[in-house]
Every structure is written in structure tokens, then in C-alpha cells.
Motif scaffolding. Structure first.
Motif, PDB file in Angstrom:
ATOM      1  N   GLY A  58     108.992  -5.613 -23.740  1.00  0.00           N
ATOM      2  CA  GLY A  58     108.519  -5.131 -24.769  1.00  0.00           C
ATOM      3  C   GLY A  58     107.441  -4.806 -25.509  1.00  0.00           C
ATOM      4  N   ASN A  62     107.800  -3.704 -29.462  1.00  0.00           N
ATOM      5  CA  ASN A  62     106.515  -4.511 -30.189  1.00  0.00           C
ATOM      6  C   ASN A  62     106.175  -2.891 -31.260  1.00  0.00           C
ATOM      7  N   GLU A  88      98.891  -4.941 -24.981  1.00  0.00           N
ATOM      8  CA  GLU A  88      99.080  -3.789 -25.411  1.00  0.00           C
ATOM      9  C   GLU A  88      98.487  -2.394 -25.296  1.00  0.00           C
ATOM     10  N   GLU A 134     104.605 -14.553 -33.890  1.00  0.00           N
ATOM     11  CA  GLU A 134     105.232 -13.879 -32.452  1.00  0.00           C
ATOM     12  C   GLU A 134     105.902 -15.340 -32.172  1.00  0.00           C
ATOM     13  N   ASN A 138     101.929 -17.364 -26.789  1.00  0.00           N
ATOM     14  CA  ASN A 138     102.060 -16.266 -25.697  1.00  0.00           C
ATOM     15  C   ASN A 138     100.746 -17.638 -25.576  1.00  0.00           C
ATOM     16  N   ARG A 170     109.542 -14.582 -26.509  1.00  0.00           N
ATOM     17  CA  ARG A 170     110.290 -15.865 -25.855  1.00  0.00           C
ATOM     18  C   ARG A 170     111.006 -16.189 -27.266  1.00  0.00           C
ATOM     19  N   CYS A 195     113.258 -10.309 -25.612  1.00  0.00           N
ATOM     20  CA  CYS A 195     113.292 -10.033 -23.745  1.00  0.00           C
ATOM     21  C   CYS A 195     114.166  -9.972 -22.285  1.00  0.00           C
ATOM     22  N   LYS A 198     112.175 -12.408 -19.250  1.00  0.00           N
ATOM     23  CA  LYS A 198     111.212 -12.710 -19.763  1.00  0.00           C
ATOM     24  C   LYS A 198     111.985 -14.377 -18.884  1.00  0.00           C
TER      25      LYS A 198
HETATM   26  C1  LIG Z   1     104.862 -12.237 -26.779  1.00  0.00           C
HETATM   27  C2  LIG Z   1     104.848 -11.199 -26.136  1.00  0.00           C
HETATM   28  N1  LIG Z   1     105.306 -10.422 -26.491  1.00  0.00           N
HETATM   29  C3  LIG Z   1     106.054  -8.966 -25.557  1.00  0.00           C
HETATM   30  C4  LIG Z   1     105.074  -9.144 -24.406  1.00  0.00           C
HETATM   31  C5  LIG Z   1     105.425  -7.630 -23.748  1.00  0.00           C
HETATM   32  O1  LIG Z   1     106.418  -7.374 -22.948  1.00  0.00           O
HETATM   33  P1  LIG Z   1     106.672  -6.533 -22.217  1.00  0.00           P
HETATM   34  O2  LIG Z   1     105.573  -7.206 -20.659  1.00  0.00           O
HETATM   35  O3  LIG Z   1     108.290  -6.596 -21.147  1.00  0.00           O
HETATM   36  O4  LIG Z   1     106.017  -5.076 -22.286  1.00  0.00           O
HETATM   37  C6  LIG Z   1     104.885 -10.689 -24.039  1.00  0.00           C
HETATM   38  C7  LIG Z   1     105.219 -10.202 -22.395  1.00  0.00           C
HETATM   39  O5  LIG Z   1     104.773 -11.296 -21.600  1.00  0.00           O
HETATM   40  C8  LIG Z   1     104.568 -10.963 -24.614  1.00  0.00           C
HETATM   41  O6  LIG Z   1     104.268 -12.246 -24.420  1.00  0.00           O
END
Ligand SMILES: Cc1ncc(COP(=O)(O)O)c(C=O)c1O
Length: 341
Positions: A58, A62, A88, A134, A138, A170, A195, A198
């Protein structure tokens, strides 16, 4: 152990492993992996976009979106706590060269907050080029964004000449909770990431979807970031299996999160957010300088429950394919009893 640290901790099921073992594969850097091609076609169709690109994570989805939409020095408007700004590793600044500006407060921002965040088009300001949502959010506790707000903000963004990206890590949870199709949730966005690793329970993989021109550009950026994979059909097969078998059951994860929350809330000392999807935030009493969340998480671990520390006084629990409703209820009860009354 009842592991509620994240929905990324799941292990592939036997049926998923069989699908992976049987996958037809080829060299995807040569565009010759039929299973990757199928996954990309299926996900593009599901999201109502022209094309999709399979990427390892993910985060990479992004980051590629930032590279596609923005130039170094540009500004990207995000919500408070956005994953691309928090988790990130500063990649947005390092690779795309963008800076983030937070619109409003909390997981959702409205048109007024967007207007306030966008700089005038004068040469000495950063150029605002992108708005990123988003859904679910999260850090916002798995919050589903109100679709009317997303549509209004996206329409205003477009009128201001900005592109729109949706971090839909998600998005299938948002769809399950809202009763809307993922294509409807993705419609306001030029690009959308989802993703597989998840709530859907695949071991690896995300997709970035959008129009053909942007996904062609994304393909080149994926290669530049080292995300070109060879016989990736083994992984794509897990994703196809997840889409066929693990989407309808997401409502179970949401019900399990509600059971965890209800049980945890039996302690009057805990402030438990009512979950909309599979994430539950729990605020822990005590002076944040003493980091009470860490102490409670350590005690929960001794009692057989793993949680994420999400702030000095905040814990996060996430339900998923590998925990049952009874386990979630037991975990909530254990936490309530540790917190006391
Ligand atoms: C909202 C959101 N975006 C992107 C990601 C990134 O995903 P990845 O762990 O596969 O890099 C996550 C990971 O938890 C996330 O919660």
C-alpha cells in the motif's frame, strides 16, 4: 495469543495456498504473467477504472500516486493523521519531493477546509496539486468517510485544478460498512489504491487503479522504485482468491470489533470508540507523560492479548480473518479487567 495488532497479521488459508501453488505465471516485468494481468483487469473493473497496476505494498501504491500527480515542491492536501504523511517513512518528501498540508481536523475534511488549505496560485507559494483521502481512515479508528463530503470536496478540488487520490487500503471495509460498492466509493478519485494484504487476508500486494494514461505512468514509477516483480502470479493468485472468498465476510470482522468494543467498555476507566469497521481505538487513563498505553499493552500481552500502542494513552485493536468473535470478546473482557473499574 489473540493478535489484534493489525489486520496484516493473517496467514494465507489452505485454500489460498492451493490457489497460489496452482497459479499460472510468467515474467511480469515482460508483461507475461497471466494471473497478474487477470488480477489487474478484475480490480480495475471492480473499482470502475480503466486500468490497475499490481504493486508490492500500500505504501508503494500511495508513493506512486504522489509521483504521478505531483512535482517536487508541490503540496498535497491530506486529512489529519493520513497514512501517507505518518507511516511511510517520509517517502513523500524523499521520492516525490512533496510536502503535506493537513486540512481541518480529524479523518474527514470539508470544502471549506480544502479551500483554506489550498495556496493561491502565486509563484512564491508551493503549488497545491493533489488532494488525498483515506477510506477507511486508519488513525481515525477505521472511520468510513461520508460519501457526500468526499464527492463535494473532490468536485471542488477538480474545479481548482487539483487531482484526487484515494488511499483505499481498507476500501472493502468501507464498502461493507456503508453498503456502497467500491466503485461508487472510488468514483470521485482519479487514482485509488486498495490492499489485498489487510482485511482480505492475502500475504502481499496492493493495486493502484486509475485511467490508462496515469496507470501507464505508474508502471514506469513502479519500475523506478524497484517494484517490478517477476513471477508475481503466485501473489496475484492469492489476491484473486481473497477477492472471491474474503470480501463478503468482512462484515463478520466488523461485528467482532463491536464485540471487542462492547466488552472493553465494561471498564469505566477505558474510553472505547464505537467501531464503524474493523478498528477499535481505546483511550487509557493516566498521565500521557507516563505512557499508560504501553503499560496496559504489556499487561494485556501477559494475559494473551496483543494490541498496538497508537499514542501515549491510546491503544488500537484490529479484527481480521484469523480471530473469531469469541476471541475478540474475550480480548475485550481481558482488557477491561486489567483496566479495572
Ligand atoms: C490507510 C493505509 N494506507 C496504506 C497502508 C500501507 O500499506 P502497506 O503496509 O502494504 O505498505 C496502510 C497500512 O497499514 C494503511 O493503513
Amino acid at each position: 495469543m489473540i493478535d489484534l495488532r493489525s489486520d496484516t497479521v493473517t496467514r494465507p488459508t489452505e485454500a489460498m495456498r492451493r490457489a497460489m501453488a496452482a497459479a499460472e505465471v510468467g515474467d511480469d516485468v515482460f508483461g507475461e504473467d497471466p494471473t497478474v494481468e487477470r488480477l489487474q483487469r478484475d480490480v480495475a473493473a471492480l473499482l470502475g477504472k480503466e486500468a490497475a497496476l499490481f504493486v508490492p505494498s500500500g505504501t508503494m501504491a500511495n508513493q506512486i500516486a504522489l509521483l504521478v500527480h505531483a512535482r517536487p515542491g508541490d503540496e498535497v492536501v491530506v486529512s489529519e493523521g493520513a497514512h501517507c504523511a505518518w507511516y511511510e517513512s517520509g517517502a513523500g518528501a524523499a521520492w516525490a519531493g512533496v510536502q503535506f498540508v493537513v486540512a481541518g481536523a480529524g479523518p474527514v475534511f470539508d470544502v471549506d477546509a480544502l479551500e483554506a488549505a489550498v495556496k493561491p496560485r502565486v509563484y512564491y507559494y508551493p503549488r497545491t496539486s493533489l488532494v488525498a483521502f483515506e477510506n477507511t481512515h486508519n488513525r481515525g479508528g477505521g472511520r468510513v468517510l461520508p460519501q457526500a463530503t468526499v464527492e463535494a470536496v473532490a468536485a471542488r478540488a477538480r474545479a481548482l485544478g487539483l487531482a484526487v487520490h484515494l488511499d483505499g487500503a481498507r476500501l472493502f471495509n468501507a464498502a461493507a460498512s456503508s453498503g456502497r460498492a467500491v466503485a461508487e466509493l472510488a468514483r470521485p478519485a482519479d487514482t485509488v489504491s486498495v490492499c489485498l494484504s489487510k482485511g482480505l487476508g492475502a500475504p502481499v500486494g496492493s493495486l493502484l487503479a486509475g485511467d490508462r494514461e496515469r496507470i501507464t505512468a505508474a508502471h514506469r514509477f513502479r519500475k523506478m522504485l524497484g517494484g517490478g516483480m517477476r513471477q508475481a502470479g503466485v501473489l496475484a493468485a492469492a489476491g484473486l482468491h481473497a477477492l472471491a472468498h474474503h470480501v463478503a465476510r468482512l462484515a463478520d470482522d466488523h461485528a467482532h470489533a463491536a464485540r471487542f468494543a462492547e466488552a472493553a467498555a465494561k471498564s469505566p476507566r477505558l474510553a472505547v470508540q464505537r467501531p464503524e469497521t474493523n478498528i477499535v481505538m481505546v483511550d487509557v487513563p493516566g498521565d500521557p507523560r507516563d505512557r499508560p498505553a504501553e503499560a496496559l499493552a504489556a499487561r494485556a500481552k501477559e494475559a494473551g492479548v496483543l494490541l498496538s500502542v497508537f499514542g501515549a494513552a491510546r491503544l488500537r485493536a484490529v479484527t481480521h480473518l484469523d480471530v473469531t468473535g469469541d476471541e475478540c470478546a474475550r480480548a475485550g473482557e481481558a482488557l477491561a479487567s486489567l483496566a479495572g473499574g
